[in-house]
Design an enzyme around this catalytic site. Sequence first.
Site, PDB file in Angstrom:
ATOM      1  N   GLU A 172      13.426  19.783  -4.309  1.00 45.82           N
ATOM      2  CA  GLU A 172      13.403  19.048  -5.575  1.00 45.82           C
ATOM      3  C   GLU A 172      14.302  17.822  -5.518  1.00 45.82           C
ATOM      4  OE1 GLU A 172      12.400  17.516  -8.693  1.00 45.82           O
ATOM      5  OE2 GLU A 172      11.530  19.501  -8.440  1.00 45.82           O
TER       6      GLU A 172
ATOM      7  N   ASP B  75      13.026  13.910  -5.686  1.00 47.18           N
ATOM      8  CA  ASP B  75      13.485  12.949  -6.683  1.00 47.18           C
ATOM      9  C   ASP B  75      13.973  11.666  -6.015  1.00 47.18           C
ATOM     10  OD1 ASP B  75      12.937  14.845  -8.583  1.00 47.18           O
ATOM     11  OD2 ASP B  75      15.012  15.404  -8.939  1.00 47.18           O
TER      12      ASP B  75
ATOM     13  N   SER C  40       7.836  16.968 -11.862  1.00 50.74           N
ATOM     14  CA  SER C  40       9.076  16.555 -11.219  1.00 50.74           C
ATOM     15  C   SER C  40       8.853  15.388 -10.263  1.00 50.74           C
ATOM     16  CB  SER C  40       9.708  17.728 -10.458  1.00 50.74           C
ATOM     17  OG  SER C  40       8.812  18.231  -9.500  1.00 50.74           O
TER      18      SER C  40
ATOM     19  N   ASP D  48      -5.147   4.616 -20.130  1.00 48.92           N
ATOM     20  CA  ASP D  48      -5.361   5.661 -21.133  1.00 48.92           C
ATOM     21  C   ASP D  48      -6.171   6.785 -20.491  1.00 48.92           C
ATOM     22  OD1 ASP D  48      -5.594   7.149 -23.397  1.00 48.92           O
ATOM     23  OD2 ASP D  48      -6.967   5.772 -24.435  1.00 48.92           O
TER      24      ASP D  48
ATOM     25  N   GLY E  17      -5.966   7.029 -26.751  1.00 49.90           N
ATOM     26  CA  GLY E  17      -4.623   6.768 -27.243  1.00 49.90           C
ATOM     27  C   GLY E  17      -3.702   7.923 -26.907  1.00 49.90           C
TER      28      GLY E  17
ATOM     29  N   ASP F 229      -1.962  11.584 -26.717  1.00 51.54           N
ATOM     30  CA  ASP F 229      -2.303  13.002 -26.776  1.00 51.54           C
ATOM     31  C   ASP F 229      -1.163  13.821 -26.177  1.00 51.54           C
ATOM     32  OD1 ASP F 229      -2.867  13.494 -23.798  1.00 51.54           O
ATOM     33  OD2 ASP F 229      -4.298  11.905 -24.235  1.00 51.54           O
TER      34      ASP F 229
END
Length: 798
Positions: free
Chosen positions: A280, A284, A466, A513, A527, A529
């Site tokens: 992880e 990153d 992540s 979108d 738009g 959600d």
Amino acid sequence: MKSRHLAAAAAAALLPLSIAALGTTPAYASASPSASASRTSLPQTLSPAVARSQAKGEVADTQQISVAVSLKLRNTAELDRFITAVSTPGSVEYGHYLTPAQFAASFAPSASDVEQVRSYLRSQGLTVTGVSANRQVVDATGPATKVEGAFGTRERTYVDPAAGNRHFFANDRPASVPSDLAQVVQGVSGLDDHTVRQATAAPHATPSGYGPTQYDAAYRFNQLGTDGTGQTVALWEFDGYKSANLSTYNTQYGLSGPAATTVSVDGANYDSSPGDGQGEVELDSEIVRGVAPKATQLVYEAPNSDQGEIDMAAKIVSDNRAQVVSISWGSCEPDTTPSSMSAVNNSFMQAAAQGISIYSASGDDGSRDCTRSTSGSGVKAVDFPASSPYNTGVGGTNLTLSGGVYSSERAWSSSGGGVSTQFAKPSWQTGTATKRTVPDVSSNADPNTGFAVYTAGGWQVYGGTSAAAPLWSGFSALYNQKAAAAGKAHLGEANPALYQVAKGSSYSTAFHDVTSGSNQDFSTATGYDQVTGWGSPIGDGLANALLGGTGGTGNTVTVTNPGSQSGTVGTAASLQIGASDSASGQTLTYSASGLPAGLSINSSTGLISGTPTAAGTSTVTVTVKDGTGALGTASFTWTVSGTGGGGCTAAQLIGNGGFETGSASPWTASSGVVDNSSGEAAHSGSWKAWMDGYGTTHTDTVSQSVTIPAGCKATLTFWLHIDTSETTTSTAYDKLTVQAGSTTLASFSNLNKNTGYAQKSYDLSSFAGQTVTLKFTGAEDSSLQTSFVFDDAALNVS
């Protein structure tokens, strides 16, 4: 995403796709502890895991337990108003962020509040181990029997059957404190240690999955003309990394930039022996590097506990070294004590006031974020900290490329999203829900279209939100560099500006979108959600809309990067800058910063011309603006060599010596050093370099490399003002060192304080024929501020 099970929660110290615990039986009652006559219960301090686990007995009286006592902020109504104003484009206060000292003066718990808590803890036989620099957290430790007496509860041992009969300890009832103390105490964390770990995936021999070239092209980050130079991203971690793995990734993809630096929180530093979360942490770092290769990375590493998370949040905002924070760890709200969430969220409020953007993974269990934790898959839930109103929650998509560029996206079915039970709906939020909804934005996260990551000595393909959070963090670093070049404020809390753009006419040129796919309970829509938020970024379009400040016009200005340039002192130069506008009929205006001395740009044609007068290398940023305010930029280096003859052409070599461009370039400076506030006056003009002055342990640097032509006499001059709160006349607590390369030219300290500016002068003739880095380093100790302010630097050769 990597999920950190808040120690008071029953969820997980999750890594991507980790398995969490599900308790099954309620705890039994215990005898009431002794308590003072007047105590106030702190109802948000009981772990949800207790009700679902089997109680086995009492914790040994001598067992050491560490707690974090969080204090209430002051003037919260004014703080709410200020955060809204400072984060909303178009507001008079937009971008006028606070320093940590300014935040403390107006909103932090008072010194007397802190002392009241410290005194109480000590009176109960606990050892106070630290107070956060922002005065929001007091840490203490002591035997269980003393902790029980201080907080009016019992510490018991439990077994969680759903987690392989894992043992943990926890308080059996909410904590309480004396009623007079309840006026300043918000909560207590660390009374339980319910945490979980997870394993990582198997490595591959060679990289597969998307690399930087692909995702930078897909999201048009490669069209911004920036690389993260001068920006700092903090990575929020509960495990460590190996520098060799990051170096292998960089070498594979031809990336270079400042090496990642570990910042220890509460003594944690996992780098010598990383655990299950190593993948992880390296994910990153590598994604941020792939998007913004020149950005500085600070890897904050904390113990995987409530106290560790709370202390890390407080340290990041107190340090104030990063403009962006990337978070890929979290836990579902129902399995997390509200007390701990509130304590962390207080530091997030400070981050917003100080102009720090925070991007948090929204979770990898769709709308049922507790699926792998205590509350289970039957509960609709969102992930914290993504659910904080001061975080930008980042959801996930499945990205398809065609010919190396963006083709389409659909929702990743495990993209975290839904409605918070903890936080009210912010003023900028879209929708009819009365609570905060998640996510806000999204980007690629489906492991089936995952990212190439080098970790633990091998290549892996990683997905999860992540991966999406650091991608957006990298974009924020690119944007902040672009904004600085345009003389605009950096982004700060991103949501008010992002929602303003998304609701405006530039939505289709700023976001993809995503309108297909769903998670368990929500479907995508045109738009916004609760699966993909507003969608994924169109890097250059979104940056230009944000720079417009009011939602943008939809126009996109693209500047063609001419690449690295070179020239010679005394020889005429000419470079035509090319630019285009997505709208027809627009008049373009050109400007440039960092040009070599003797060169200028024609504002109408974009032609850079003139005769260089000084040798050196500078970073040039060209900004092109159309009539609607849409902007485009391109940055490149320009190296000017000496004449090559035996003589010396008189010249001044330092670029931006008075900092009047409003940005550091071509200096490299710590965040916040280049400053035009009224706290310290400039020697001339409005801008200066203000180093330190925080009254806490802090180091600032300002540096610039210059080439001094052979055969020249060289003299460095600058104006220096030293202001201090130290009263000693004998001890140098805070120091400023001035260096040319490895040579120390001078050292100053609080003992050299003066009421105004004094000019300093040093002979650098011995460096003729060399490129030398001039560096100013200010180091401040833990108390009583000293400000080192310098201005109008010049390096004259003759």
